[in-house]
Design a protein around this motif. Structure first.
Motif, PDB file in Angstrom:
ATOM      1  N   LEU A 188      -4.894  36.027  -8.902  1.00 36.37           N
ATOM      2  CA  LEU A 188      -4.755  37.468  -8.771  1.00 36.37           C
ATOM      3  C   LEU A 188      -3.682  37.957  -9.727  1.00 36.37           C
ATOM      4  CD1 LEU A 188      -4.885  37.651  -4.892  1.00 36.37           C
ATOM      5  CD2 LEU A 188      -6.666  38.361  -6.478  1.00 36.37           C
ATOM      6  N   PRO A 189      -3.790  39.206 -10.198  1.00 36.01           N
ATOM      7  CA  PRO A 189      -2.803  39.727 -11.135  1.00 36.01           C
ATOM      8  C   PRO A 189      -1.450  39.993 -10.461  1.00 36.01           C
ATOM      9  CG  PRO A 189      -4.384  41.437 -10.551  1.00 36.01           C
ATOM     10  CD  PRO A 189      -4.866  40.158  -9.917  1.00 36.01           C
ATOM     11  N   ILE A 190      -0.382  39.895 -11.247  1.00 33.10           N
ATOM     12  CA  ILE A 190       0.958  40.228 -10.793  1.00 33.10           C
ATOM     13  C   ILE A 190       0.975  41.727 -10.482  1.00 33.10           C
ATOM     14  CG2 ILE A 190       3.407  40.312 -11.443  1.00 33.10           C
ATOM     15  CD1 ILE A 190       2.235  37.447 -11.163  1.00 33.10           C
ATOM     16  N   MET A 191       1.623  42.095  -9.381  1.00 30.09           N
ATOM     17  CA  MET A 191       1.667  43.496  -8.965  1.00 30.09           C
ATOM     18  C   MET A 191       3.063  44.070  -9.191  1.00 30.09           C
ATOM     19  SD  MET A 191      -0.383  42.913  -5.395  1.00 30.09           S
ATOM     20  CE  MET A 191      -0.244  44.586  -4.830  1.00 30.09           C
ATOM     21  N   GLU A 192       3.102  45.340  -9.575  1.00 31.36           N
ATOM     22  CA  GLU A 192       4.370  46.041  -9.696  1.00 31.36           C
ATOM     23  C   GLU A 192       4.157  47.484  -9.273  1.00 31.36           C
ATOM     24  OE1 GLU A 192       5.751  46.362 -13.865  1.00 31.36           O
ATOM     25  OE2 GLU A 192       4.006  45.129 -14.292  1.00 31.36           O
ATOM     26  N   MET A 193       5.270  48.135  -8.914  1.00 33.67           N
ATOM     27  CA  MET A 193       5.189  49.520  -8.476  1.00 33.67           C
ATOM     28  C   MET A 193       6.400  50.273  -9.024  1.00 33.67           C
ATOM     29  SD  MET A 193       4.698  51.068  -4.649  1.00 33.67           S
ATOM     30  CE  MET A 193       3.013  50.493  -4.551  1.00 33.67           C
ATOM     31  N   ALA A 194       6.145  51.481  -9.484  1.00 34.46           N
ATOM     32  CA  ALA A 194       7.216  52.319 -10.029  1.00 34.46           C
ATOM     33  C   ALA A 194       8.326  52.491  -8.997  1.00 34.46           C
ATOM     34  CB  ALA A 194       6.661  53.678 -10.435  1.00 34.46           C
ATOM     35  N   GLY A 195       9.560  52.374  -9.457  1.00 33.99           N
ATOM     36  CA  GLY A 195      10.713  52.573  -8.587  1.00 33.99           C
ATOM     37  C   GLY A 195      11.242  51.295  -7.958  1.00 33.99           C
ATOM     38  N   TYR A 196      10.547  50.180  -8.167  1.00 31.78           N
ATOM     39  CA  TYR A 196      10.978  48.899  -7.614  1.00 31.78           C
ATOM     40  C   TYR A 196      11.427  48.001  -8.760  1.00 31.78           C
ATOM     41  CZ  TYR A 196       9.006  50.404  -3.216  1.00 31.78           C
ATOM     42  OH  TYR A 196       8.758  51.109  -2.064  1.00 31.78           O
ATOM     43  N   ASP A 197      12.520  47.285  -8.532  1.00 35.53           N
ATOM     44  CA  ASP A 197      13.089  46.426  -9.578  1.00 35.53           C
ATOM     45  C   ASP A 197      12.485  45.028  -9.587  1.00 35.53           C
ATOM     46  OD1 ASP A 197      14.787  48.496 -10.309  1.00 35.53           O
ATOM     47  OD2 ASP A 197      16.377  47.821  -8.964  1.00 35.53           O
ATOM     48  N   PHE A 198      11.456  44.800  -8.831  1.00 34.43           N
ATOM     49  CA  PHE A 198      10.832  43.482  -8.772  1.00 34.43           C
ATOM     50  C   PHE A 198       9.329  43.609  -8.941  1.00 34.43           C
ATOM     51  CE2 PHE A 198      11.248  45.037  -4.387  1.00 34.43           C
ATOM     52  CZ  PHE A 198       9.951  44.915  -3.912  1.00 34.43           C
ATOM     53  N   ARG A 199       8.714  42.480  -9.212  1.00 36.82           N
ATOM     54  CA  ARG A 199       7.254  42.369  -9.252  1.00 36.82           C
ATOM     55  C   ARG A 199       6.844  41.376  -8.181  1.00 36.82           C
ATOM     56  NH1 ARG A 199       5.294  40.507 -14.531  1.00 36.82           N
ATOM     57  NH2 ARG A 199       7.033  39.096 -14.386  1.00 36.82           N
ATOM     58  N   PHE A 200       5.565  41.350  -7.844  1.00 35.32           N
ATOM     59  CA  PHE A 200       5.064  40.498  -6.766  1.00 35.32           C
ATOM     60  C   PHE A 200       3.875  39.685  -7.261  1.00 35.32           C
ATOM     61  CE2 PHE A 200       1.926  40.361  -3.143  1.00 35.32           C
ATOM     62  CZ  PHE A 200       2.513  39.301  -2.474  1.00 35.32           C
ATOM     63  N   ASP A 201       3.943  38.379  -7.016  1.00 36.21           N
ATOM     64  CA  ASP A 201       2.843  37.482  -7.363  1.00 36.21           C
ATOM     65  C   ASP A 201       2.075  37.148  -6.088  1.00 36.21           C
ATOM     66  OD1 ASP A 201       1.082  35.532  -8.149  1.00 36.21           O
ATOM     67  OD2 ASP A 201       2.601  34.143  -8.889  1.00 36.21           O
ATOM     68  N   PRO A 202       0.926  37.793  -5.867  1.00 33.08           N
ATOM     69  CA  PRO A 202       0.157  37.552  -4.643  1.00 33.08           C
ATOM     70  C   PRO A 202      -0.387  36.123  -4.547  1.00 33.08           C
ATOM     71  CG  PRO A 202      -1.087  38.945  -6.130  1.00 33.08           C
ATOM     72  CD  PRO A 202       0.278  38.773  -6.735  1.00 33.08           C
ATOM     73  N   ASN A 203      -0.347  35.384  -5.646  1.00 32.10           N
ATOM     74  CA  ASN A 203      -0.810  33.999  -5.627  1.00 32.10           C
ATOM     75  C   ASN A 203       0.143  33.097  -4.840  1.00 32.10           C
ATOM     76  OD1 ASN A 203      -3.194  34.304  -7.492  1.00 32.10           O
ATOM     77  ND2 ASN A 203      -1.546  35.124  -8.747  1.00 32.10           N
ATOM     78  N   ALA A 204       1.360  33.560  -4.610  1.00 35.34           N
ATOM     79  CA  ALA A 204       2.339  32.785  -3.840  1.00 35.34           C
ATOM     80  C   ALA A 204       2.013  32.785  -2.353  1.00 35.34           C
ATOM     81  CB  ALA A 204       3.742  33.345  -4.073  1.00 35.34           C
ATOM     82  N   CYS A 205       1.157  33.677  -1.920  1.00 30.29           N
ATOM     83  CA  CYS A 205       0.834  33.788  -0.493  1.00 30.29           C
ATOM     84  C   CYS A 205       0.250  32.490   0.080  1.00 30.29           C
ATOM     85  CB  CYS A 205      -0.143  34.931  -0.255  1.00 30.29           C
ATOM     86  SG  CYS A 205       0.530  36.552  -0.628  1.00 30.29           S
ATOM     87  N   ALA A 206      -0.512  31.800  -0.713  1.00 33.41           N
ATOM     88  CA  ALA A 206      -1.152  30.573  -0.227  1.00 33.41           C
ATOM     89  C   ALA A 206      -0.138  29.512   0.177  1.00 33.41           C
ATOM     90  CB  ALA A 206      -2.085  30.019  -1.301  1.00 33.41           C
ATOM     91  N   ALA A 207       1.021  29.511  -0.452  1.00 36.35           N
ATOM     92  CA  ALA A 207       2.023  28.487  -0.176  1.00 36.35           C
ATOM     93  C   ALA A 207       3.059  28.887   0.874  1.00 36.35           C
ATOM     94  CB  ALA A 207       2.739  28.112  -1.472  1.00 36.35           C
ATOM     95  N   CYS A 208       3.188  30.172   1.175  1.00 32.02           N
ATOM     96  CA  CYS A 208       4.288  30.597   2.049  1.00 32.02           C
ATOM     97  C   CYS A 208       3.964  30.510   3.537  1.00 32.02           C
ATOM     98  CB  CYS A 208       4.768  31.997   1.677  1.00 32.02           C
ATOM     99  SG  CYS A 208       3.950  33.334   2.559  1.00 32.02           S
ATOM    100  N   GLU A 209       2.710  30.336   3.883  1.00 30.83           N
ATOM    101  CA  GLU A 209       2.273  30.164   5.269  1.00 30.83           C
ATOM    102  C   GLU A 209       2.571  31.360   6.158  1.00 30.83           C
ATOM    103  OE1 GLU A 209       3.726  26.335   6.610  1.00 30.83           O
ATOM    104  OE2 GLU A 209       2.096  25.350   5.522  1.00 30.83           O
ATOM    105  N   GLY A 210       2.433  32.553   5.603  1.00 29.85           N
ATOM    106  CA  GLY A 210       2.518  33.763   6.407  1.00 29.85           C
ATOM    107  C   GLY A 210       3.905  34.240   6.762  1.00 29.85           C
ATOM    108  N   ALA A 211       4.863  34.027   5.888  1.00 25.78           N
ATOM    109  CA  ALA A 211       6.232  34.455   6.166  1.00 25.78           C
ATOM    110  C   ALA A 211       6.311  35.950   6.463  1.00 25.78           C
ATOM    111  CB  ALA A 211       7.151  34.090   5.001  1.00 25.78           C
TER     112      ALA A 211
END
Length: 133
Positions: free
Chosen positions: A10-33
Protein backbone atom coordinates in the motif's frame (compact mmCIF):
# COMPACT_ATOMS: atom_id res chain seq x y z
CA UNK A 1 -5.24 -1.66 10.14
CA UNK A 2 -4.54 -2.29 6.55
CA UNK A 3 -5.99 -5.14 4.55
CA UNK A 4 -3.47 -5.44 1.74
CA UNK A 5 -3.43 -8.79 0.06
CA UNK A 6 -0.27 -10.80 0.52
CA UNK A 7 2.55 -9.26 -1.50
CA UNK A 8 0.60 -6.08 -2.34
CA UNK A 9 2.20 -2.89 -0.98
CA UNK A 10 0.00 0.00 0.00
CA UNK A 11 1.20 3.56 -0.62
CA UNK A 12 2.68 5.70 2.16
CA UNK A 13 0.03 8.08 3.52
CA UNK A 14 0.44 11.70 4.54
CA UNK A 15 -1.90 14.50 5.51
CA UNK A 16 -1.48 18.27 5.44
CA UNK A 17 -0.68 19.71 8.86
CA UNK A 18 0.98 16.56 10.21
CA UNK A 19 4.74 16.26 10.60
CA UNK A 20 4.75 12.51 10.00
CA UNK A 21 3.81 10.01 7.33
CA UNK A 22 2.19 6.61 7.82
CA UNK A 23 3.13 3.28 6.26
CA UNK A 24 -0.02 1.12 6.32
CA UNK A 25 2.13 -1.89 5.42
CA UNK A 26 3.39 -1.91 9.02
CA UNK A 27 -0.07 -2.95 10.23
CA UNK A 28 0.57 -6.61 9.46
CA UNK A 29 3.42 -6.74 11.97
CA UNK A 30 2.01 -4.66 14.84
CA UNK A 31 -0.80 -7.07 15.79
CA UNK A 32 -3.46 -4.43 16.29
CA UNK A 33 -1.75 -1.96 18.60
CA UNK A 34 -4.25 0.74 17.54
CA UNK A 35 -7.17 -1.53 18.45
CA UNK A 36 -6.09 -2.22 22.00
CA UNK A 37 -4.55 -0.62 25.06
CA UNK A 38 -6.01 1.41 27.88
CA UNK A 39 -9.78 1.78 28.08
CA UNK A 40 -11.30 4.51 25.95
CA UNK A 41 -14.01 5.33 23.46
CA UNK A 42 -14.57 4.25 19.88
CA UNK A 43 -17.08 6.85 18.76
CA UNK A 44 -19.72 6.02 16.17
CA UNK A 45 -22.22 8.15 14.31
CA UNK A 46 -25.62 6.89 13.26
CA UNK A 47 -24.74 6.08 9.60
CA UNK A 48 -21.74 4.05 10.84
CA UNK A 49 -23.95 2.19 13.29
CA UNK A 50 -26.42 1.38 10.51
CA UNK A 51 -23.64 0.20 8.17
CA UNK A 52 -22.05 -2.02 10.81
CA UNK A 53 -25.38 -3.57 11.82
CA UNK A 54 -26.15 -4.30 8.16
CA UNK A 55 -22.66 -5.75 7.60
CA UNK A 56 -23.22 -8.11 10.53
CA UNK A 57 -26.75 -8.98 9.38
CA UNK A 58 -28.29 -7.64 12.57
CA UNK A 59 -31.30 -5.50 13.33
CA UNK A 60 -30.25 -2.04 14.47
CA UNK A 61 -31.73 -2.46 17.95
CA UNK A 62 -30.03 -5.82 18.49
CA UNK A 63 -26.70 -4.39 17.33
CA UNK A 64 -27.03 -1.39 19.64
CA UNK A 65 -27.95 -3.59 22.60
CA UNK A 66 -25.01 -5.90 22.03
CA UNK A 67 -22.20 -3.59 20.92
CA UNK A 68 -22.84 0.04 21.87
CA UNK A 69 -22.70 2.06 25.05
CA UNK A 70 -24.22 5.49 25.40
CA UNK A 71 -21.89 8.17 26.73
CA UNK A 72 -23.76 11.43 27.18
CA UNK A 73 -25.39 12.09 23.82
CA UNK A 74 -22.91 9.94 21.87
CA UNK A 75 -22.37 6.24 21.21
CA UNK A 76 -19.18 4.22 21.53
CA UNK A 77 -18.45 0.61 20.66
CA UNK A 78 -18.03 -1.56 23.74
CA UNK A 79 -14.68 -2.97 24.72
CA UNK A 80 -13.46 -6.29 26.03
CA UNK A 81 -10.89 -6.66 28.77
CA UNK A 82 -7.88 -8.68 27.65
CA UNK A 83 -5.74 -8.22 30.75
CA UNK A 84 -4.79 -5.75 33.46
CA UNK A 85 -5.01 -2.31 31.83
CA UNK A 86 -5.39 -3.96 28.40
CA UNK A 87 -8.68 -3.50 26.56
CA UNK A 88 -9.65 -4.03 22.94
CA UNK A 89 -12.46 -3.02 20.67
CA UNK A 90 -15.23 -5.62 20.80
CA UNK A 91 -14.52 -6.32 17.12
CA UNK A 92 -10.80 -6.93 17.52
CA UNK A 93 -10.14 -10.54 16.51
CA UNK A 94 -7.58 -11.74 19.07
CA UNK A 95 -6.60 -14.79 17.04
CA UNK A 96 -6.01 -12.96 13.74
CA UNK A 97 -4.84 -9.76 15.50
CA UNK A 98 -6.99 -7.52 13.32
CA UNK A 99 -10.39 -5.87 12.93
CA UNK A 100 -13.22 -8.27 12.19
CA UNK A 101 -15.42 -5.49 10.72
CA UNK A 102 -12.68 -3.69 8.78
CA UNK A 103 -14.77 -2.72 5.71
CA UNK A 104 -17.25 -0.84 7.94
CA UNK A 105 -14.95 0.32 10.74
CA UNK A 106 -15.82 3.71 12.25
CA UNK A 107 -14.34 6.96 10.93
CA UNK A 108 -12.25 7.19 14.09
CA UNK A 109 -10.48 4.00 13.04
CA UNK A 110 -10.28 4.95 9.36
CA UNK A 111 -8.46 8.18 10.14
CA UNK A 112 -5.87 6.77 12.58
CA UNK A 113 -3.07 7.91 13.02
CA UNK A 114 -4.09 11.30 11.61
CA UNK A 115 -5.94 12.44 14.72
CA UNK A 116 -5.93 16.02 15.95
CA UNK A 117 -4.35 14.94 19.25
CA UNK A 118 -1.26 13.72 17.36
CA UNK A 119 -0.85 16.92 15.33
CA UNK A 120 2.39 18.43 16.57
CA UNK A 121 3.12 15.45 18.86
CA UNK A 122 4.96 12.95 16.72
CA UNK A 123 6.55 11.36 19.79
CA UNK A 124 3.16 10.28 21.17
CA UNK A 125 1.92 8.83 17.89
CA UNK A 126 5.22 6.95 17.45
CA UNK A 127 4.56 5.23 20.80
CA UNK A 128 1.10 4.23 19.52
CA UNK A 129 1.96 3.14 15.99
CA UNK A 130 5.01 1.42 14.47
CA UNK A 131 3.98 2.59 10.98
CA UNK A 132 4.90 6.22 11.64
CA UNK A 133 7.65 7.51 9.34
Amino acid sequence: MSEATQGERLPIMEMAGYDFRFDPNACAACEGACCRGESGYIWMKYPEIEAMAEYLGMELEAFAGSYLRKVGHRYSLTEKKLGEGDYACIFFDEEKKRCSVYPVRPRQCRTFPFWEQFKGDEEEVRRECPGIL
